[in-house]
Motif scaffolding. Structure first.
Motif, PDB file in Angstrom:
ATOM      1  N   ARG A 168      17.053  26.035 -13.114  1.00 52.39           N
ATOM      2  CA  ARG A 168      17.051  25.807 -11.665  1.00 52.39           C
ATOM      3  C   ARG A 168      15.695  25.224 -11.299  1.00 52.39           C
ATOM      4  O   ARG A 168      14.648  25.731 -11.728  1.00 52.39           O
ATOM      5  CB  ARG A 168      17.279  27.136 -10.957  1.00 52.39           C
ATOM      6  CG  ARG A 168      17.554  27.030  -9.494  1.00 52.39           C
ATOM      7  CD  ARG A 168      18.112  28.335  -8.941  1.00 52.39           C
ATOM      8  NE  ARG A 168      17.321  29.504  -9.261  1.00 52.39           N
ATOM      9  CZ  ARG A 168      16.370  30.010  -8.469  1.00 52.39           C
ATOM     10  NH1 ARG A 168      16.106  29.450  -7.318  1.00 52.39           N
ATOM     11  NH2 ARG A 168      15.715  31.092  -8.848  1.00 52.39           N
ATOM     12  N   VAL A 169      15.680  24.157 -10.503  1.00 45.96           N
ATOM     13  CA  VAL A 169      14.448  23.434 -10.206  1.00 45.96           C
ATOM     14  C   VAL A 169      14.200  23.392  -8.703  1.00 45.96           C
ATOM     15  O   VAL A 169      15.088  23.063  -7.926  1.00 45.96           O
ATOM     16  CB  VAL A 169      14.510  21.982 -10.750  1.00 45.96           C
ATOM     17  CG1 VAL A 169      13.222  21.232 -10.429  1.00 45.96           C
ATOM     18  CG2 VAL A 169      14.790  21.978 -12.243  1.00 45.96           C
ATOM     19  N   THR A 170      12.976  23.718  -8.329  1.00 44.49           N
ATOM     20  CA  THR A 170      12.496  23.481  -6.973  1.00 44.49           C
ATOM     21  C   THR A 170      11.415  22.426  -7.099  1.00 44.49           C
ATOM     22  O   THR A 170      10.386  22.670  -7.737  1.00 44.49           O
ATOM     23  CB  THR A 170      11.918  24.763  -6.334  1.00 44.49           C
ATOM     24  OG1 THR A 170      12.946  25.743  -6.259  1.00 44.49           O
ATOM     25  CG2 THR A 170      11.367  24.479  -4.945  1.00 44.49           C
ATOM     26  N   ALA A 171      11.664  21.246  -6.526  1.00 45.15           N
ATOM     27  CA  ALA A 171      10.701  20.143  -6.607  1.00 45.15           C
ATOM     28  C   ALA A 171       9.894  20.070  -5.318  1.00 45.15           C
ATOM     29  O   ALA A 171      10.453  20.174  -4.223  1.00 45.15           O
ATOM     30  CB  ALA A 171      11.419  18.831  -6.860  1.00 45.15           C
ATOM     31  N   CYS A 172       8.589  19.905  -5.468  1.00 45.80           N
ATOM     32  CA  CYS A 172       7.680  19.817  -4.328  1.00 45.80           C
ATOM     33  C   CYS A 172       6.778  18.594  -4.515  1.00 45.80           C
ATOM     34  O   CYS A 172       6.274  18.373  -5.617  1.00 45.80           O
ATOM     35  CB  CYS A 172       6.804  21.061  -4.245  1.00 45.80           C
ATOM     36  SG  CYS A 172       7.737  22.584  -4.056  1.00 45.80           S
ATOM     37  N   THR A 185      16.821  29.938 -22.034  1.00 46.40           N
ATOM     38  CA  THR A 185      17.442  30.926 -21.174  1.00 46.40           C
ATOM     39  C   THR A 185      17.966  30.258 -19.914  1.00 46.40           C
ATOM     40  O   THR A 185      17.231  29.576 -19.217  1.00 46.40           O
ATOM     41  CB  THR A 185      16.423  32.023 -20.801  1.00 46.40           C
ATOM     42  OG1 THR A 185      15.863  32.540 -21.981  1.00 46.40           O
ATOM     43  CG2 THR A 185      17.084  33.123 -20.031  1.00 46.40           C
ATOM     44  N   SER A 186      19.220  30.453 -19.625  1.00 45.89           N
ATOM     45  CA  SER A 186      19.814  29.797 -18.462  1.00 45.89           C
ATOM     46  C   SER A 186      19.374  30.486 -17.178  1.00 45.89           C
ATOM     47  O   SER A 186      19.079  31.675 -17.158  1.00 45.89           O
ATOM     48  CB  SER A 186      21.331  29.800 -18.576  1.00 45.89           C
ATOM     49  OG  SER A 186      21.807  31.115 -18.536  1.00 45.89           O
ATOM     50  N   GLY A 187      19.356  29.693 -16.126  1.00 44.55           N
ATOM     51  CA  GLY A 187      19.059  30.233 -14.820  1.00 44.55           C
ATOM     52  C   GLY A 187      17.594  30.455 -14.522  1.00 44.55           C
ATOM     53  O   GLY A 187      17.251  30.921 -13.442  1.00 44.55           O
ATOM     54  N   ARG A 188      16.717  30.147 -15.440  1.00 42.62           N
ATOM     55  CA  ARG A 188      15.285  30.302 -15.178  1.00 42.62           C
ATOM     56  C   ARG A 188      14.889  29.322 -14.084  1.00 42.62           C
ATOM     57  O   ARG A 188      15.445  28.245 -13.954  1.00 42.62           O
ATOM     58  CB  ARG A 188      14.457  30.043 -16.442  1.00 42.62           C
ATOM     59  CG  ARG A 188      14.820  30.891 -17.666  1.00 42.62           C
ATOM     60  CD  ARG A 188      14.438  32.355 -17.619  1.00 42.62           C
ATOM     61  NE  ARG A 188      13.039  32.666 -17.645  1.00 42.62           N
ATOM     62  CZ  ARG A 188      12.318  32.863 -18.740  1.00 42.62           C
ATOM     63  NH1 ARG A 188      12.857  32.752 -19.934  1.00 42.62           N
ATOM     64  NH2 ARG A 188      11.043  33.173 -18.655  1.00 42.62           N
ATOM     65  N   HIS A 189      13.913  29.693 -13.277  1.00 40.60           N
ATOM     66  CA  HIS A 189      13.500  28.905 -12.125  1.00 40.60           C
ATOM     67  C   HIS A 189      12.193  28.161 -12.422  1.00 40.60           C
ATOM     68  O   HIS A 189      11.186  28.782 -12.741  1.00 40.60           O
ATOM     69  CB  HIS A 189      13.319  29.823 -10.915  1.00 40.60           C
ATOM     70  CG  HIS A 189      13.003  29.099  -9.657  1.00 40.60           C
ATOM     71  ND1 HIS A 189      12.400  29.709  -8.601  1.00 40.60           N
ATOM     72  CD2 HIS A 189      13.210  27.820  -9.276  1.00 40.60           C
ATOM     73  CE1 HIS A 189      12.240  28.825  -7.620  1.00 40.60           C
ATOM     74  NE2 HIS A 189      12.722  27.678  -8.011  1.00 40.60           N
ATOM     75  N   ILE A 236      12.325  14.287 -14.446  1.00 37.86           N
ATOM     76  CA  ILE A 236      12.055  15.631 -14.951  1.00 37.86           C
ATOM     77  C   ILE A 236      13.116  16.614 -14.446  1.00 37.86           C
ATOM     78  O   ILE A 236      13.636  17.425 -15.205  1.00 37.86           O
ATOM     79  CB  ILE A 236      10.634  16.089 -14.547  1.00 37.86           C
ATOM     80  CG1 ILE A 236       9.580  15.219 -15.246  1.00 37.86           C
ATOM     81  CG2 ILE A 236      10.428  17.570 -14.878  1.00 37.86           C
ATOM     82  CD1 ILE A 236       8.161  15.449 -14.757  1.00 37.86           C
ATOM     83  N   ARG A 237      13.445  16.521 -13.170  1.00 41.87           N
ATOM     84  CA  ARG A 237      14.448  17.426 -12.593  1.00 41.87           C
ATOM     85  C   ARG A 237      15.784  17.287 -13.325  1.00 41.87           C
ATOM     86  O   ARG A 237      16.424  18.285 -13.661  1.00 41.87           O
ATOM     87  CB  ARG A 237      14.656  17.144 -11.110  1.00 41.87           C
ATOM     88  CG  ARG A 237      15.759  18.013 -10.501  1.00 41.87           C
ATOM     89  CD  ARG A 237      16.269  17.453  -9.182  1.00 41.87           C
ATOM     90  NE  ARG A 237      15.354  17.586  -8.092  1.00 41.87           N
ATOM     91  CZ  ARG A 237      15.367  18.605  -7.226  1.00 41.87           C
ATOM     92  NH1 ARG A 237      16.259  19.569  -7.353  1.00 41.87           N
ATOM     93  NH2 ARG A 237      14.519  18.657  -6.235  1.00 41.87           N
ATOM     94  N   THR A 238      16.206  16.060 -13.578  1.00 45.03           N
ATOM     95  CA  THR A 238      17.475  15.815 -14.271  1.00 45.03           C
ATOM     96  C   THR A 238      17.470  16.451 -15.655  1.00 45.03           C
ATOM     97  O   THR A 238      18.439  17.103 -16.053  1.00 45.03           O
ATOM     98  CB  THR A 238      17.739  14.303 -14.365  1.00 45.03           C
ATOM     99  OG1 THR A 238      17.824  13.775 -13.038  1.00 45.03           O
ATOM    100  CG2 THR A 238      19.024  14.006 -15.105  1.00 45.03           C
ATOM    101  N   ALA A 239      16.378  16.279 -16.389  1.00 41.44           N
ATOM    102  CA  ALA A 239      16.282  16.851 -17.740  1.00 41.44           C
ATOM    103  C   ALA A 239      16.302  18.378 -17.693  1.00 41.44           C
ATOM    104  O   ALA A 239      16.984  19.022 -18.500  1.00 41.44           O
ATOM    105  CB  ALA A 239      15.014  16.356 -18.429  1.00 41.44           C
ATOM    106  N   LEU A 240      15.580  18.957 -16.750  1.00 43.40           N
ATOM    107  CA  LEU A 240      15.537  20.419 -16.638  1.00 43.40           C
ATOM    108  C   LEU A 240      16.905  20.981 -16.248  1.00 43.40           C
ATOM    109  O   LEU A 240      17.364  21.968 -16.839  1.00 43.40           O
ATOM    110  CB  LEU A 240      14.481  20.840 -15.617  1.00 43.40           C
ATOM    111  CG  LEU A 240      13.027  20.573 -15.994  1.00 43.40           C
ATOM    112  CD1 LEU A 240      12.120  20.796 -14.792  1.00 43.40           C
ATOM    113  CD2 LEU A 240      12.587  21.424 -17.174  1.00 43.40           C
ATOM    114  N   GLU A 241      17.533  20.353 -15.261  1.00 43.10           N
ATOM    115  CA  GLU A 241      18.836  20.846 -14.816  1.00 43.10           C
ATOM    116  C   GLU A 241      19.900  20.684 -15.899  1.00 43.10           C
ATOM    117  O   GLU A 241      20.810  21.505 -16.003  1.00 43.10           O
ATOM    118  CB  GLU A 241      19.245  20.151 -13.519  1.00 43.10           C
ATOM    119  CG  GLU A 241      18.402  20.624 -12.339  1.00 43.10           C
ATOM    120  CD  GLU A 241      18.702  19.913 -11.026  1.00 43.10           C
ATOM    121  OE1 GLU A 241      19.354  18.844 -11.054  1.00 43.10           O
ATOM    122  OE2 GLU A 241      18.274  20.430  -9.976  1.00 43.10           O
ATOM    123  N   ALA A 242      19.771  19.657 -16.739  1.00 39.85           N
ATOM    124  CA  ALA A 242      20.703  19.467 -17.855  1.00 39.85           C
ATOM    125  C   ALA A 242      20.557  20.598 -18.882  1.00 39.85           C
ATOM    126  O   ALA A 242      21.475  20.849 -19.661  1.00 39.85           O
ATOM    127  CB  ALA A 242      20.476  18.109 -18.513  1.00 39.85           C
TER     128      ALA A 242
END
Length: 118
Positions: free
Chosen positions: A30-34, A2-6, A20-26
């Motif tokens: 949507r990614v919030t990294a902390c 599902t697109s746009g999931r956070h 991980i962020r690159t793979a998720l965004e591909a």
């Protein structure tokens, strides 16, 4: 997927977080990294999260309270760690032992999001 999931990504090792962020965004997520527990708590307070990926070894302490809050809020999570003993304590939460293949993580993310699709 599902697109746009956070996705909330809690990982202090920048190289791993970036991968991980690159793979998720591909995958149109949507990614919030902390980098730690406190910044992750702040991020959760800012708005809805569909899934959290949490490293168990963080510089500002163990994420146990964060994990409990996410579970109480019905937010699914995936725990990652290089410590298999620590991972085993979190069953039945989905876990991945470091080092892991990005493909394995993405399959786990996909199946977790699919099982919680609204």
């Amino acid at each position: 997927m599902t697109s746009g999931r956070h996705i909330l990504l809690v990982e202090d090792e920048s190289a791993i977080a970036d991968l991980i962020r690159t793979a998720l965004e591909a995958s149109d997520l949507r990614v919030t990294a902390c980098p730690g527990v406190q910044s992750a708590v702040n991020a959760v307070e800012q708005g809805p999260v569909d899934l959290a990926i949490i490293d168990l070894s963080l510089p500002d302490g163990p994420p146990d309270r964060l994990i409990a809050e996410l579970k109480a809020g019905g937010i699914p999570l995936i725990a990652i760690s290089g410590d298999p003993v620590r991972l085993a304590t979190l069953t039945p939460i989905p876990t991945l032992e470091k080092p892991f293949r990005v493909r394995a993580l993405m399959e786990l993310v996909r199946s977790t999001l699919d099982s919680t699709a609204k």
